[in-house]
Design a protein around this motif. Sequence first.
Motif, short mmCIF file in Angstrom:
data_model
loop_
_atom_site.label_atom_id
_atom_site.label_comp_id
_atom_site.label_asym_id
_atom_site.label_seq_id
_atom_site.Cartn_x
_atom_site.Cartn_y
_atom_site.Cartn_z
N LEU A 41 -43.39 -8.84 -9.54
CA LEU A 41 -44.60 -9.08 -10.31
C LEU A 41 -45.15 -10.48 -10.07
N LYS A 42 -46.48 -10.56 -10.12
CA LYS A 42 -47.20 -11.81 -9.90
C LYS A 42 -48.04 -12.13 -11.13
N PRO A 43 -48.37 -13.40 -11.35
CA PRO A 43 -49.23 -13.73 -12.49
C PRO A 43 -50.55 -12.95 -12.48
N GLU A 44 -51.07 -12.64 -11.34
CA GLU A 44 -52.33 -11.89 -11.26
C GLU A 44 -52.18 -10.43 -11.67
N ASP A 45 -50.95 -9.98 -11.89
CA ASP A 45 -50.73 -8.62 -12.42
C ASP A 45 -50.89 -8.58 -13.94
N THR A 46 -51.06 -9.73 -14.57
CA THR A 46 -51.23 -9.79 -16.02
C THR A 46 -52.47 -9.03 -16.44
N ALA A 47 -52.30 -8.07 -17.35
CA ALA A 47 -53.40 -7.22 -17.80
C ALA A 47 -52.88 -6.27 -18.86
N VAL A 48 -53.82 -5.58 -19.49
CA VAL A 48 -53.45 -4.41 -20.29
C VAL A 48 -53.44 -3.21 -19.34
N TYR A 49 -52.35 -2.47 -19.36
CA TYR A 49 -52.17 -1.32 -18.48
C TYR A 49 -52.39 -0.03 -19.27
N TYR A 50 -53.19 0.86 -18.69
CA TYR A 50 -53.53 2.12 -19.32
C TYR A 50 -53.11 3.29 -18.44
N CYS A 51 -52.61 4.34 -19.05
CA CYS A 51 -52.44 5.57 -18.29
C CYS A 51 -53.60 6.51 -18.64
N ALA A 52 -53.90 7.39 -17.71
CA ALA A 52 -55.05 8.27 -17.86
C ALA A 52 -54.79 9.58 -17.13
N ALA A 53 -55.53 10.62 -17.54
CA ALA A 53 -55.33 11.95 -16.97
C ALA A 53 -56.65 12.52 -16.47
N ASN A 54 -56.60 13.20 -15.32
CA ASN A 54 -57.78 13.90 -14.83
C ASN A 54 -57.35 15.21 -14.20
N ARG A 55 -58.28 16.17 -14.20
CA ARG A 55 -57.98 17.48 -13.64
C ARG A 55 -58.54 17.65 -12.23
N ILE A 56 -58.97 16.54 -11.64
CA ILE A 56 -59.64 16.62 -10.33
C ILE A 56 -58.64 16.41 -9.20
N SER A 57 -58.10 15.20 -9.10
CA SER A 57 -57.24 14.87 -7.97
C SER A 57 -56.56 13.52 -8.18
N PHE A 58 -55.40 13.35 -7.54
CA PHE A 58 -54.74 12.06 -7.54
C PHE A 58 -55.52 11.04 -6.70
#
Length: 124
Positions: A86-103
């Motif tokens: 991990l790097k300082p620039e990875d600092t963030a709020v991380y969200y997971c999400a779902a879609n029915r289209i494609s990876f």
Amino acid sequence: QVQLVESGGGLVQAGGSLRLSCVASGRSFRNYAMGWFRQAPGKEREFVAAISWSGGPTNYADSVKGRFTISRDNAKNTVYLQMNSLKPEDTAVYYCAANRISFRVVDASRYEYWGQGTQVTVSS
């Protein structure tokens, strides 16, 4: 409806690791490709990684390739994001999400369901 709840965020030193989890409830989890996004203060939400409904094909942002790994366990209705080096620039709020289209979808607006986010802070 799909409800998503993230966990696993925290404070870590640069070079360290964290594993985020996202548990889904509601409609069939295996019908959805799952993604992780992140948003740092003052910046737009950006794509991090995504995985197909089967858990096979994956897709990563260039900034995290070789450091982050997305995986899923359909029996547990859970998607993971293993974050190494991990790097300082990875600092963030991380969200997971779902879609029915494609990876392959990297546009946040095409994801149907979102979790509430988990904070990741990497100190230098």
